[in-house]
Design a protein around this motif. Structure first.
Motif, PDB file in Angstrom:
ATOM      1  N   CYS A  77       0.860  -1.178   0.000  1.00  0.00           N
ATOM      2  CA  CYS A  77       0.000   0.000   0.000  1.00  0.00           C
ATOM      3  C   CYS A  77       0.903   1.235   0.000  1.00  0.00           C
ATOM      4  CB  CYS A  77      -0.917   0.001   1.221  1.00  0.00           C
ATOM      5  SG  CYS A  77      -1.861   1.539   1.360  1.00  0.00           S
ATOM      6  N   CYS A 118       0.009   3.432   3.516  1.00  0.00           N
ATOM      7  CA  CYS A 118       0.349   3.008   4.876  1.00  0.00           C
ATOM      8  C   CYS A 118       1.516   2.021   4.915  1.00  0.00           C
ATOM      9  CB  CYS A 118      -0.858   2.401   5.576  1.00  0.00           C
ATOM     10  SG  CYS A 118      -1.351   0.802   4.893  1.00  0.00           S
ATOM     11  N   CYS A 156      -4.248  -0.261   0.003  1.00  0.00           N
ATOM     12  CA  CYS A 156      -5.023  -1.283   0.710  1.00  0.00           C
ATOM     13  C   CYS A 156      -6.466  -0.793   0.795  1.00  0.00           C
ATOM     14  CB  CYS A 156      -4.431  -1.569   2.091  1.00  0.00           C
ATOM     15  SG  CYS A 156      -4.697  -0.281   3.306  1.00  0.00           S
ATOM     16  N   CYS A 162      -7.054   2.163   3.305  1.00  0.00           N
ATOM     17  CA  CYS A 162      -6.599   3.480   2.834  1.00  0.00           C
ATOM     18  C   CYS A 162      -7.439   3.972   1.672  1.00  0.00           C
ATOM     19  CB  CYS A 162      -5.131   3.407   2.425  1.00  0.00           C
ATOM     20  SG  CYS A 162      -4.026   3.228   3.842  1.00  0.00           S
TER      21      CYS A 162
HETATM   22 ZN    ZN Z   1      -2.974   1.259   3.340  1.00  0.00          ZN
END
Ligand code: ZN
Length: 191
Positions: free
Chosen positions: A104, A107, A139, A142
């Motif tokens: 991701c 994050c 992800c 997010c």
């Molecule tokens: Zn993420």
């Protein structure tokens, strides 16, 4: 013998830039026909006759020929570069994730692939298009959090600026998780 002929060979264009990964079979055809030269471990180029005269090293793969073995080159150099266009990497969901190492970009987590989405950095509803520079792996969490906002508005930061993949990544994709020879490194790193 068929296995040896299927080994990957890195193809360089006239300017010594990597353009393709081909099979040993095709490389030998190009070498034999004079369209390409083979590079030895010192980066010296050899035509077919000179190449045939080179001794085999312990780490070489050889093709049985009359009177001995023919060394399979790891790198060949095209004398005419229009013969093989440089491959480029297609903009697909899979390739964006590959570029981002399935991480991701907000994050840094690496959930299972099924929990990864492709995020438009500048949302589509705001005019953001499909490009290497505007698509990132995100992800689910997010992706939801960001919604229709820009990263700034959502107070989220990209871990790096998205980019068009370099040729070394293209080569990796072409090869899958397969073989790669140390003789390639100098050319792949430079591109
Ligand atoms: Zn993420």
């Amino acid at each position: 013998m068929t296995e040896v002929l299927a080994l990957p060979v890195l193809v360089l264009n006239r300017h010594f830039q990597p353009v393709q990964v081909t099979t040993a079979k095709r490389a030998m055809v190009l070498l034999y026909g004079g369209a390409a030269e083979a590079l030895d471990e010192h980066g010296e180029t050899h035509d077919f006759d000179a190449w045939r005269a080179l001794p085999m090293r312990a780490e070489d793969d050889g093709l049985p020929i009359v009177g001995g073995e023919l060394r399979i080159p790891r790198v060949i150099h095209l004398k005419r570069y229009e013969r093989m266009p440089r491959v480029s990497i297609r903009l697909t969901r899979r390739n964006v994730m590959f570029r981002d190492a399935h991480e991701c970009q907000y994050c840094g987590r690496r959930p299972p692939v099924r929990d990864l989405n492709i995020d438009h950095v500048l949302p589509r509803s705001r005019g953001g298009g499909d490009s290497w520079e505007n698509l990132v792996t995100a992800c689910r969490v997010c992706n939801l959090r960001k919604g229709w906002k820009t990263p700034e508005e959502a107070n989220m930061r990209l871990s790096r600026t998205p980019f068009r993949p370099k040729w070394s990544m293209v080569a990796q994709l072409l090869l899958g998780a397969g073989e790669r020879f140390k003789e390639w490194d100098a050319f792949l790193q430079a591109s």
